[in-house]
Design an enzyme around this catalytic site. Structure first.
Site, PDB file in Angstrom:
ATOM      1  N   HIS A  72     -54.594 -12.111  -7.102  1.00 50.57           N
ATOM      2  CA  HIS A  72     -53.204 -11.931  -7.528  1.00 50.57           C
ATOM      3  C   HIS A  72     -52.680 -10.599  -6.989  1.00 50.57           C
ATOM      4  O   HIS A  72     -53.244  -9.542  -7.254  1.00 50.57           O
ATOM      5  CB  HIS A  72     -53.192 -11.940  -9.060  1.00 50.57           C
ATOM      6  CG  HIS A  72     -51.840 -11.975  -9.671  1.00 50.57           C
ATOM      7  ND1 HIS A  72     -51.198 -10.834 -10.101  1.00 50.57           N
ATOM      8  CD2 HIS A  72     -51.011 -13.002  -9.962  1.00 50.57           C
ATOM      9  CE1 HIS A  72     -50.030 -11.157 -10.631  1.00 50.57           C
ATOM     10  NE2 HIS A  72     -49.894 -12.472 -10.562  1.00 50.57           N
ATOM     11  N   CYS A  84     -40.670 -10.740 -15.473  1.00 54.21           N
ATOM     12  CA  CYS A  84     -41.284  -9.447 -15.180  1.00 54.21           C
ATOM     13  C   CYS A  84     -40.514  -8.644 -14.151  1.00 54.21           C
ATOM     14  O   CYS A  84     -40.496  -7.413 -14.185  1.00 54.21           O
ATOM     15  CB  CYS A  84     -42.726  -9.648 -14.711  1.00 54.21           C
ATOM     16  SG  CYS A  84     -42.931 -10.825 -13.358  1.00 54.21           S
ATOM     17  N   GLU A  96     -50.117 -16.829  -7.119  1.00 55.04           N
ATOM     18  CA  GLU A  96     -49.339 -15.620  -6.827  1.00 55.04           C
ATOM     19  C   GLU A  96     -50.206 -14.630  -6.046  1.00 55.04           C
ATOM     20  O   GLU A  96     -50.146 -13.422  -6.287  1.00 55.04           O
ATOM     21  CB  GLU A  96     -48.827 -14.973  -8.116  1.00 55.04           C
ATOM     22  CG  GLU A  96     -48.079 -15.952  -9.032  1.00 55.04           C
ATOM     23  CD  GLU A  96     -47.362 -15.279 -10.195  1.00 55.04           C
ATOM     24  OE1 GLU A  96     -46.230 -15.689 -10.480  1.00 55.04           O
ATOM     25  OE2 GLU A  96     -47.921 -14.349 -10.809  1.00 55.04           O
ATOM     26  N   HIS A 100     -55.180  -8.149 -16.344  1.00 59.13           N
ATOM     27  CA  HIS A 100     -54.080  -7.631 -15.518  1.00 59.13           C
ATOM     28  C   HIS A 100     -54.101  -6.113 -15.539  1.00 59.13           C
ATOM     29  O   HIS A 100     -53.681  -5.494 -16.503  1.00 59.13           O
ATOM     30  CB  HIS A 100     -52.729  -8.140 -16.033  1.00 59.13           C
ATOM     31  CG  HIS A 100     -51.642  -8.057 -15.007  1.00 59.13           C
ATOM     32  ND1 HIS A 100     -51.422  -6.935 -14.227  1.00 59.13           N
ATOM     33  CD2 HIS A 100     -50.708  -8.961 -14.617  1.00 59.13           C
ATOM     34  CE1 HIS A 100     -50.399  -7.162 -13.414  1.00 59.13           C
ATOM     35  NE2 HIS A 100     -49.950  -8.375 -13.623  1.00 59.13           N
TER      36      HIS A 100
END
Lengths: 646, 646
Positions: free
Chosen positions: B252, B397, B304, B192
């Site tokens: 993503h 988040c 996502e 990420h």
């Protein structure tokens, strides 16, 4: 779920299956061809994959005959069971080797625990977790597939000794379920329905009432939140509302269909009209709000689930192959229970489209999801969204499910009893039952003519009932060349007489190509039409664009509705194509969104054809079930309608 | 990512941020009101939730001050860091208590390992798994949020001793990253992205070059498959192609946007024109093929992720709040780097729509996903598809991400340098910088008039640049009441003169209500239009249907494009609504699909209005960002166009 033979008579069964050997489909017909391909390619492929992917070794770990790590999903045994079921049906259909059945039967017997438990995931590494996670463990689900394999073996291959061995293994597991989860045991259900219908089938085979009672108990215990919320909420596994109170299909589409199938079985065998009515209501909810034109179901990838009403995106259609097979099985059960033709209509639709599209022409590659659209530049790099069929999946539930359905497909073509024969699926073949034999000669669904020749007529009068599909607006029938003026009643043309050997009936189901529009609440395909002929949904695939359109972006194509559709026969991939008048829009601006300040200043989305559009050209649309058999290329079923110029 | 103050000068920065204290927004304006609500409600709510959900106790487990089981997601520390960052910005903006900052700083210092490692998930139960699963562990990602909190504290609250404490903790972790993953260490990236932009910011704060080098290294090492396929394939985490070769945004959406933001930072600080050009190219790909009308991004729930080009379903829009915030941060960086107005346009669009819609009017409930449509009977029982905002999420988040953005929102309104001031976002407030002070008086975006009063002018000539948004077709400006004839250049009206205190500029950005059409390749909204005014996208919500339409199914409404749109001011939920002419289609048949046999026999999907349609009635459309603040009810942005009768 199986092509039933000889279920227990019930007050709630309008139609009776024929004996399993009653129907033979000719391999030169489409359905018989699929059966032949299944026998020659798909079933051997599945057997090979079970060896290659470790499914059989998983069971050999239990017996101490293998020591590789456990391979695949925790319910990988079910791929073995479904392949076993397919092999059993195939033994009954075409004979051949019983080697796989014999080998697996021995392996299962050896692997089974003394108390009847059998699950290679939980027998070696995870003994302490047996029965601790009914929501996701699939333990009863796996038992169900074992039982169905056993029932198939007993019905289709009773001559093979191993069949009785599998039945014994299955009964020991079923008996364990009854002890552990029956009236004397825990109140619990499995997160994935499937054992319900299996237990009813085992009851039909054995007459042992506790199996039926247990199936009914599982249906009745569901819907009270015993499974907890899981990852997707209790609707995911149909545990938020008892099925009798449920008003809409919900959650995971395969789970919902398998539950419906089991509930019909329970309703029929227990004479439970209320339960049958509940299933019919839910079926109607599915068909009127949550079913693709292909018969596919499941609109969401996230939870493999039904979405909201009218949420039917063609590109992100999940339409899992197993859900289509589940819908087929439920439709069959509802057809038997009620005799209503619209269940047979759905049987046909989902077979020729949602189910058929999942297998490659060579029988060795499969879709798990069955989208109705693939865009230019689609990212097909992941098995969740492949651009072409794959030979296997990390969760390989679908390929062996196809194998077992195709191996038993002949059993769904017709029903019959003392009063007559009812033909539901038209295919070249031979139907025998109750002293009558008819030959069906047809190239259906490519040809609209179906000839039915009586080769043995039996004594006395009886009724030949011929289904007139819902898509057909013009059905005509002749008897020995003479027109018969009879109207379809509730979807069937019924011809009652004392038949003679040699009598010939010809049914013509007019099959002009047609455009199909979706309900205006289906936002995802607004302003578009689909093409169909007979039971077959068509699609446009990039490979078939003529030179005049080959330079256009596939997504800029639109249908010129001022031109007619034309049928074209072909020696290519598809025997019959539909010539569709398409043109490409002028290249639009780069931006995604454009404004106009008031309605009076122009109607965005409904402009006349822009000067830059290409001339209209004819494109050969192919049956949807044949898509993706050439290079990975864009495809669509729903085609935007062009607005006429001027 | 932060509202930067005083970045290192770079050849690649067209615009310069103002000092953090330069802009103050008035709480009676919309943006200032959001900031006030954030301070009064959202930020305290986040602080409360961190205590309630165990995030702080997770860290106290490391220090031995708590012994509850670890709570929440494995990256739950990041919720603490983002809240800490928000608290720091808020201290700088409005002062108030430094208690949270002080307490958390002490906790972090105590919890940090001697080598700099800090991650409460991996420090107690999973020490053996540190750095073993970079794809999903989020360890560098978490370090990034820690660093960003430290940078915010140093910039916004330097007077608080704890700020230096957090910076020290962050530097120790950053130094560990450089040792472990720098030129002397392993070649690795995090699944990420996020630490890239954080490291550049830490470099800007400290001038310590290895932080910048490490950020660049992470950008350059990505795209070679080091992360493996993961669950969704290497595109999911942008590891299939190096960013310089990437042609389309992929995977993503949050990961992609955070990577883009970090890449701009690296490009600007290293003078890397090629890298900047790559980001601009990818940005363009996103905006022209994969962005919702709201500025939201991410079309799929499953991963996502961005979907294929033009795959933009309104109902299943994922449009994660964090992706919108990521897009905002990337747009800001590209605006600074290039000075191009279209990046500010996007800043504005996503702020007023994709971002603003995620917070309830009370500031204490949030959307994680931001759909553009909610159907009648929507199943909102799961947090993946809620019908209304929730107070928190199992993966939380988004709420603290909103808090940190809102607390720093003033920093994005304007830029400036010796040559002048550039106004990008219009909001009531005061802008001071380089010896000049201007007051902005406006009810924008409800009112099209923006008055700018110079209260301190500074010596000599300078240029006041006023952005003319891309949606505006008629911008007019007066100086001290006299029209100024000046054309916008590259999106800005530039007024150059020697200014006097008391000078008044009035900018009028004409804001008629408008209909918006999507590119014809966006299948999901074909035949529909949206409504907008100025930067605000509107929607129709069921609560606003008049009695004449209240009996209709929401999904049967269509827009009568022969009637005009009207603006209506209101004392209700929305200060300005758009009166939209709607009618309900006649009840259509039950079936999902209907046929016509040839194009010439009628055009499905384009019938004239049926006799049973209701008369047209006016419905007050509200700003999309205000939806779902009443009962959970159907809503839609894209409204089907009625075909005129006859």
């Amino acid at each position: 779920m199986t092509g039933p033979a000889a279920p227990t008579p019930s007050a709630l069964a309008a139609l009776r299956p024929l004996p399993l050997t009653a129907v033979r489909l000719h391999p030169d017909g489409l359905l018989g061809g699929w059966q032949a391909r299944n026998a020659a390619a798909t079933l051997p492929h599945c057997v090979d994959q079970l060896a290659a992917y470790g499914n059989l070794d998983n069971l050999r770990r239990v017996t101490g005959d293998a020591d590789a790590p456990y391979a695949g999903m925790w319910f990988a045994d079910t791929d073995v069971y479904k392949t076993l079921e397919a092999a059993a049906w195939e033994l009954g259909r075409s004979g051949g080797s019983a080697e796989f059945l014999t080998d697996v039967a021995a392996l299962l017997e050896k692997a089974q625990d003394p108390d009847g438990y059998l699950n290679s995931y939980y027998q070696v590494d995870h003994r302490d977790r047996q029965w601790t996670d009914l929501g996701f463990s699939h333990e009863m689900y796996a038992a169900g597939h074992l039982i169905q394999a056993a029932v198939a073996a007993a019905r289709a291959a009773p001559q093979v000794l191993a069949s009785q061995q599998v039945v014994a293994v299955a009964r020991r597991f079923a008996d364990l379920l009854v002890r552990r989860f029956g009236p004397e045991g825990t109140e619990a259900v499995d997160g994935h329905p499937e054992v319900e219908t299996a237990l009813v089938e085992l009851y039909r085979l054995t007459g042992h009432r506790p199996y039926l009672d247990q199936a009914r108990r599982l249906v009745d215990l569901r819907g009270y939140g015993r499974l907890g919320p899981g990852r997707f909420g209790p609707r995911y596994w149909q545990d938020d509302t008892p099925i009798r109170d449920q008003t809409e299909v919900t959650g995971h589409a395969v789970r919902q269909q398998y539950l419906l199938a089991g509930a019909v079985d329970v309703a029929v065998e227990t004479g439970d009209n209320d339960l049958l009515a509940a299933v019919e209501r839910l079926w109607r909810s599915a068909l009127t709000t949550r079913t693709y034109l292909t018969g596919g179901q499941g609109s969401r990838h996230k939870d493999e689930g039904f979405g909201d009403a009218y949420e039917l995106p063609p590109d992100r259609a999940y339409a899992e192959t197993c859900a289509a097979i589940g819908s087929f099985h439920t439709a069959w059960r509802l057809l038997l229970a009620t005799g209503k033709a619209h269940y047979a209509d759905e049987l046909e639709r989902v077979l020729y489209n949602g189910i058929a599209a999942s297998t490659a022409v060579d029988g060795r590659a499969f879709f798990y999801t069955n989208p109705l659209q693939l865009r230019t530049g689609h990212d097909g790099s992941h098995e969740d969204t492949p651009s072409q069929r794959l030979s296997w999946y990390s969760c390989a539930c679908c390929p062996p499910n196809l194998a077992r359905l195709m191996a038993s497909l002949h059993a769904y073509a017709a029903t019959g009893d003392a009063g007559g024969l009812q033909l539901h699926l038209y295919a070249a073949g031979r139907i025998a039952g109750h002293g009558r034999v008819v030959e069906v000669r047809t190239d259906y669904p490519w040809n609209e003519r179906i000839a039915i020749v009586l080769t043995e007529a039996a004594d006395g009068p009886w009724t030949l009932a011929l289904r007139v599909p819902g898509w057909c607006r013009d059905a005509r029938v002749t008897l020995n060349g003479w027109p018969v003026r009879v109207a379809a009643e509730e979807g069937y043309l019924r011809l009652s007489r004392t038949w003679q050997a040699g009598d010939q009936v010809e049914l013509v189901l007019a099959m002009p190509p047609r455009m199909v529009a979706a309900h205006p609440r289906v936002d995802a395909v607004r302003g578009s039409v689909a093409l169909a002929r007979g039971p077959v949904v068509y699609c446009v695939e990039h490979a078939d664009l003529p030179a005049a359109l080959a330079g256009a972006l596939f997504e800029d194509l639109e249908l010129d509705a001022t031109e007619p559709l034309r049928l074209v026969t072909s020696d290519g991939l598809a025997p019959v194509t539909i010539g569709v008048p398409l043109r490409a829009r002028a290249a639009p601006p780069d931006g995604l969104y454009s404004s106009c300040h008031q309605p009076g200043q122009g109607r965005p989305g409904a402009q006349p054809a822009r000067p830059g559009s290409t001339p209209t050209a004819t494109v050969a649309a192919i049956p949807y079930f044949l898509w993706a058999n050439r290079a990975a290329e864009p495809m669509r079923i729903w085609i935007p309608l062009a607005t006429p110029a001027g």
